[in-house]
Design a protein around this motif. Sequence first.
Motif, PDB file in Angstrom:
ATOM      1  N   ALA A   1     -17.544  -6.760 -81.289  1.00 56.85           N
ATOM      2  CA  ALA A   1     -17.354  -8.203 -81.448  1.00 56.85           C
ATOM      3  C   ALA A   1     -18.678  -8.957 -81.390  1.00 56.85           C
ATOM      4  O   ALA A   1     -18.685 -10.181 -81.286  1.00 56.85           O
TER       5      ALA A   1
ATOM      6  N   SER B   1     -10.366 -11.172 -87.354  1.00 54.03           N
ATOM      7  CA  SER B   1     -10.757 -11.454 -85.975  1.00 54.03           C
ATOM      8  C   SER B   1     -11.141 -10.174 -85.262  1.00 54.03           C
ATOM      9  O   SER B   1     -10.941  -9.065 -85.764  1.00 54.03           O
ATOM     10  N   PHE B   2     -11.706 -10.346 -84.076  1.00 49.41           N
ATOM     11  CA  PHE B   2     -11.992  -9.249 -83.158  1.00 49.41           C
ATOM     12  C   PHE B   2     -11.088  -9.395 -81.948  1.00 49.41           C
ATOM     13  O   PHE B   2     -10.764 -10.502 -81.510  1.00 49.41           O
TER      14      PHE B   2
ATOM     15  N   ARG C   1     -17.360  -9.485 -74.002  1.00 47.38           N
ATOM     16  CA  ARG C   1     -17.053  -8.954 -75.330  1.00 47.38           C
ATOM     17  C   ARG C   1     -17.524  -7.512 -75.442  1.00 47.38           C
ATOM     18  O   ARG C   1     -18.470  -7.091 -74.779  1.00 47.38           O
TER      19      ARG C   1
ATOM     20  N   THR D   1     -18.719  -8.546 -91.390  1.00 42.25           N
ATOM     21  CA  THR D   1     -17.255  -8.487 -91.318  1.00 42.25           C
ATOM     22  C   THR D   1     -16.642  -8.684 -92.695  1.00 42.25           C
ATOM     23  O   THR D   1     -15.691  -7.983 -93.068  1.00 42.25           O
TER      24      THR D   1
ATOM     25  N   ALA E   1     -13.387 -14.116 -86.584  1.00 40.78           N
ATOM     26  CA  ALA E   1     -14.613 -13.681 -87.251  1.00 40.78           C
ATOM     27  C   ALA E   1     -14.741 -14.315 -88.633  1.00 40.78           C
ATOM     28  O   ALA E   1     -15.839 -14.674 -89.065  1.00 40.78           O
TER      29      ALA E   1
ATOM     30  N   ARG F   1     -10.871 -13.278 -80.958  1.00 43.86           N
ATOM     31  CA  ARG F   1     -11.922 -14.203 -81.395  1.00 43.86           C
ATOM     32  C   ARG F   1     -12.030 -14.144 -82.914  1.00 43.86           C
ATOM     33  O   ARG F   1     -12.124 -13.077 -83.506  1.00 43.86           O
TER      34      ARG F   1
END
Length: 505
Positions: A159, A280-281, A155, A316, A290, A288
């Motif tokens: 992230a 997401s990331f 990652r 986030t 979030a 992935r």
Amino acid sequence: MSDLAPARFTTAEVPARPPLVTATDLEIRLPRGPVLLPRTTARIHPGRITALMGASGSGKTTLLRALIGHLPPGAAVTGTLEVLGRTPHLLPARELRLLRRTEIAYVGQDPGSALNPRMTARRLVAELAADPGEETVLGLLAECRLPLGTGIADRRPTALSGGQQRRLALARALARAPKVLLLDEPTAGLDAPVREEIARLLRHLSATRDLAVLLATHDAHLAGICADHTVRLTPEAASRALPAARTAPAPRSAPGRAAAPGQPEAPRGEGLTAEKVDASFGSGRGRRSALSGVDFAAAPGSATAVIGPSGSGKTTLLRVLAGLHPVHTGHLALDGSPLAARVQRRTREQQRRIQLVPQNPLAALNPRHPVGRQLARPLRLHTTLPRTALPERVAELLAQVGLPAAYADRYPGELSGGQRQRVSLARALATGPEVLLCDEVTSALDTDTALGIMDLLGRLRREHRMTLVLVSHDHALLARCTDTAHLLEAGLLTASGPTARLLPA
């Protein structure tokens, strides 16, 4: 002055070996300016942990930087300083680089800002490791308690949670096999279990690697359970007291919004809301989640906490509300009107009304511009003040957050972490916002200054019906300052309700 305190994690006391770092009556000041570090004496020994404590602006970060020879241009140094037999600020550039590369490592207060966002965790560690092989790199990540089974090695920093970024930065520092490790606020913005884990990790590293560890912290609990010794710094001038009378200009609220005492009860559709937000990331196969299906609401004049463990998606969520993190699905609204997911697509007035104070102010402040210029910019964009009135208003903003007017001429790199945090808050308040999103705004502040900042925000909330959304791992602070809370776990909203009910006892 040194104040020695026994650590609960230490084993039987053994005679100290000769120190690797010695500071004797060390004082650092700017020419014709303030004292950055008051006269200090300290000894840092191998295999031991020394905690550096004191109020925000007392010189903790300055001392850490002095040990790596990184001081503001023209800084006057008196007293003596020796690091591994050398005086860093007097070394030729080549020798100083060698010292930093091989024998002393520094992890700053905003570790995320020092991590290349385009590189994966494994590449960031391999970049500095003497042996960049897979086994060594993964071993360093595991030693710093990063969960390899989750794919974290592949990652990128964006992230990772704040706690994971700190441990990744620590792994990079250890890749050099240093003799001295310097840490600036290593537990700022982390929840209690992660703080305990960091304390255990530091004890393990100091013992197994025979490291001399110096950590600057406001976390008295960390110092009490982790450190062998404590050095306390006291600023010569009490610049951190927050004035009680000054307030920001009243936010330019929509017609009909009168402040109401007590818990605000907004008509349906008022305030800042989010419905079924997914974020997401990454992208493609590396994507992935979030946030997943998160609902959020903050009524005008309310104080709302966002709580949850490190990595649960709190930052986030705030970035989504501020328009700084892309939303995959879901809807945002402000007073019932649609709110664009990207801040660039919001109206100038919407941008003014919603302001974010980020967790890592160093990454958000322009290192090339002095503080005064950075505070004046939102005033020029969002107010009708004439240029001649800007310096006075900048001074008022600084005073609100407990900083002298002279700090307008300083650059972010010349400030402590707590001072940068207060500058970031002052910049957000410059627009007279109606919604203030605060991500760990007191994590780098001592207790008295943190309470002063929260009193200021509480006063703005009461007088101007400003909405506060607070992310913090300081549950006592949230219980004191917020009415309602949203609980996040692994990107899911698991509970909402009164803060007193959701916060653990």
